[in-house]
Scaffold this motif. Sequence first.
Motif, PDB file in Angstrom:
ATOM      1  N   VAL A  52       0.487  -1.007   0.039  1.00 44.98           N
ATOM      2  CA  VAL A  52      -0.109  -0.398   0.073  1.00 44.98           C
ATOM      3  C   VAL A  52       0.510   1.517   0.212  1.00 44.98           C
ATOM      4  O   VAL A  52       1.532   0.989   0.428  1.00 44.98           O
ATOM      5  N   PHE A  53       0.904   2.769  -0.917  1.00 49.09           N
ATOM      6  CA  PHE A  53       1.490   3.512  -1.356  1.00 49.09           C
ATOM      7  C   PHE A  53       0.502   4.782  -0.820  1.00 49.09           C
ATOM      8  O   PHE A  53      -0.671   4.793  -1.344  1.00 49.09           O
ATOM      9  N   VAL A  54       1.053   5.831   0.408  1.00 50.40           N
ATOM     10  CA  VAL A  54       0.409   7.156   1.083  1.00 50.40           C
ATOM     11  C   VAL A  54       1.436   8.289   0.407  1.00 50.40           C
ATOM     12  O   VAL A  54       2.484   8.493   1.980  1.00 50.40           O
ATOM     13  N   PRO A  55       1.086   8.527  -0.813  1.00 48.24           N
ATOM     14  CA  PRO A  55       2.101   9.919  -0.932  1.00 48.24           C
ATOM     15  C   PRO A  55       1.762  11.178  -0.720  1.00 48.24           C
ATOM     16  O   PRO A  55      -0.001  11.344  -0.763  1.00 48.24           O
ATOM     17  N   GLY A  56       2.289  11.743  -0.216  1.00 47.40           N
ATOM     18  CA  GLY A  56       1.894  12.669   0.309  1.00 47.40           C
ATOM     19  C   GLY A  56       1.759  12.931   1.803  1.00 47.40           C
ATOM     20  O   GLY A  56       1.683  13.704   2.714  1.00 47.40           O
ATOM     21  N   LEU A  57       1.347  11.637   2.278  1.00 41.47           N
ATOM     22  CA  LEU A  57       1.965  11.344   3.754  1.00 41.47           C
ATOM     23  C   LEU A  57       3.069  11.660   4.140  1.00 41.47           C
ATOM     24  O   LEU A  57       4.540  10.694   4.367  1.00 41.47           O
ATOM     25  N   THR A  58       3.389  12.680   5.523  1.00 41.33           N
ATOM     26  CA  THR A  58       5.080  12.796   6.229  1.00 41.33           C
ATOM     27  C   THR A  58       5.145  12.519   7.434  1.00 41.33           C
ATOM     28  O   THR A  58       6.003  13.122   7.993  1.00 41.33           O
ATOM     29  N   ASP A  59       3.455  12.567   8.103  1.00 41.52           N
ATOM     30  CA  ASP A  59       4.209  13.050   9.822  1.00 41.52           C
ATOM     31  C   ASP A  59       4.042  11.451  10.351  1.00 41.52           C
ATOM     32  O   ASP A  59       3.520  10.298   9.847  1.00 41.52           O
ATOM     33  N   PRO A  60       5.771  11.164  10.795  1.00 40.73           N
ATOM     34  CA  PRO A  60       6.130  10.176  11.464  1.00 40.73           C
ATOM     35  C   PRO A  60       4.551   9.942  12.592  1.00 40.73           C
ATOM     36  O   PRO A  60       4.785   8.155  12.039  1.00 40.73           O
ATOM     37  N   ALA A  61       4.616  10.087  13.360  1.00 35.84           N
ATOM     38  CA  ALA A  61       3.704   9.489  13.990  1.00 35.84           C
ATOM     39  C   ALA A  61       2.500   8.513  13.092  1.00 35.84           C
ATOM     40  O   ALA A  61       2.070   7.530  13.203  1.00 35.84           O
ATOM     41  N   ARG A  62       1.803   9.390  12.041  1.00 35.06           N
ATOM     42  CA  ARG A  62       0.839   8.566  11.121  1.00 35.06           C
ATOM     43  C   ARG A  62       1.180   7.903  10.526  1.00 35.06           C
ATOM     44  O   ARG A  62       0.793   6.362  10.095  1.00 35.06           O
ATOM     45  N   ILE A  63       3.095   7.824  10.078  1.00 34.16           N
ATOM     46  CA  ILE A  63       3.499   6.400   9.410  1.00 34.16           C
ATOM     47  C   ILE A  63       3.431   5.631   9.937  1.00 34.16           C
ATOM     48  O   ILE A  63       3.269   4.183   9.588  1.00 34.16           O
ATOM     49  N   ALA A  64       3.846   5.497  11.029  1.00 30.10           N
ATOM     50  CA  ALA A  64       4.117   4.216  11.869  1.00 30.10           C
ATOM     51  C   ALA A  64       2.778   3.658  12.201  1.00 30.10           C
ATOM     52  O   ALA A  64       3.015   2.628  12.685  1.00 30.10           O
ATOM     53  N   SER A  65       2.080   4.524  12.304  1.00 33.55           N
ATOM     54  CA  SER A  65       0.252   3.749  12.690  1.00 33.55           C
ATOM     55  C   SER A  65      -0.109   3.342  11.567  1.00 33.55           C
ATOM     56  O   SER A  65      -0.323   1.114  11.740  1.00 33.55           O
ATOM     57  N   LEU A  66       0.374   3.556  10.284  1.00 36.15           N
ATOM     58  CA  LEU A  66      -0.148   2.811   9.426  1.00 36.15           C
ATOM     59  C   LEU A  66       1.622   1.903   8.963  1.00 36.15           C
ATOM     60  O   LEU A  66       0.150   0.025   8.471  1.00 36.15           O
ATOM     61  N   ALA A  67       2.359   1.728  10.023  1.00 32.29           N
ATOM     62  CA  ALA A  67       2.621   0.772   8.929  1.00 32.29           C
ATOM     63  C   ALA A  67       2.491  -0.516   9.926  1.00 32.29           C
ATOM     64  O   ALA A  67       2.628  -1.945  10.215  1.00 32.29           O
TER      65      ALA A  67
END
Length: 254
Positions: free
Chosen positions: A164-179
């Motif tokens: 899954v790919f989410v371009p434009g996402l740069t917020d570290p907390a939200r990145i970690a949550s999705l991962a």
Amino acid sequence: MTAFAALHRPGEPLLLPCAWDHASAHALAARGFRAVGTTSLGVAAASGLPDGAAATRDETLRLALTLGSGPFLLTVDAESGFADDPDDVGEFARQLAAVGAVGINLEDALGPAGRHAAKIAAVRSAAPDLFVNARTDTYWSGDGDPGETVRRLEAYREAGADGVFVPGLTDPARIASLAAHFDVPLNVLHSPTGPTLPHLADLGVARVSLGSLLYRRALGAALETVTDIAAGRPPSGTSPAYEEVAALSGGQVR
């Protein structure tokens, strides 16, 4: 697991540079990159066509035919699949696989999630070995709603997406949550103002794409060079020698 899928390791992400022609792809491979993507913007701009408008199907397939037998693993940016009909998207994916591509990137462009899921399922059926990277544009061109992002990606995962790919996402907390949320690799687009590659690795990202950045940087370097020369200054930066570029295509020095 395919060789390309095996390169997607959370905590040790695949850095995926994106090419727009034969020379750029082979130059990247010569630098040691085992996998190379294509950039839809670069392909479109080089052809004088609009990006994201389903106008470059033939150009994209032609480039895949040129690159599919190269000494690297090729994944192709196919916009939204160049069609609304899932069967047409599946057929395009089959053609990509037939010329040697190992992956496809499909973006939802914030269209109906059900239609995009159907496209993914069609690709999975038509080209079972192709790594399907399912992109949602909730952050790229939407309002970045976390709930909508998860809802869409869950639908795409259920339809058979391999990543899954989410371009434009740069917020570290939200990145970690999705991962942490998904059992498939998370891909993010590198941003010069966002987390660094080591930081993204720490967040659990498995793939970091460069998108159109290299193409835009190359164009910028060309403009800077001609501006320097016009102003009587020696151009800055480095340039591959003529012989090096000729060798990328097996050309002869003249």
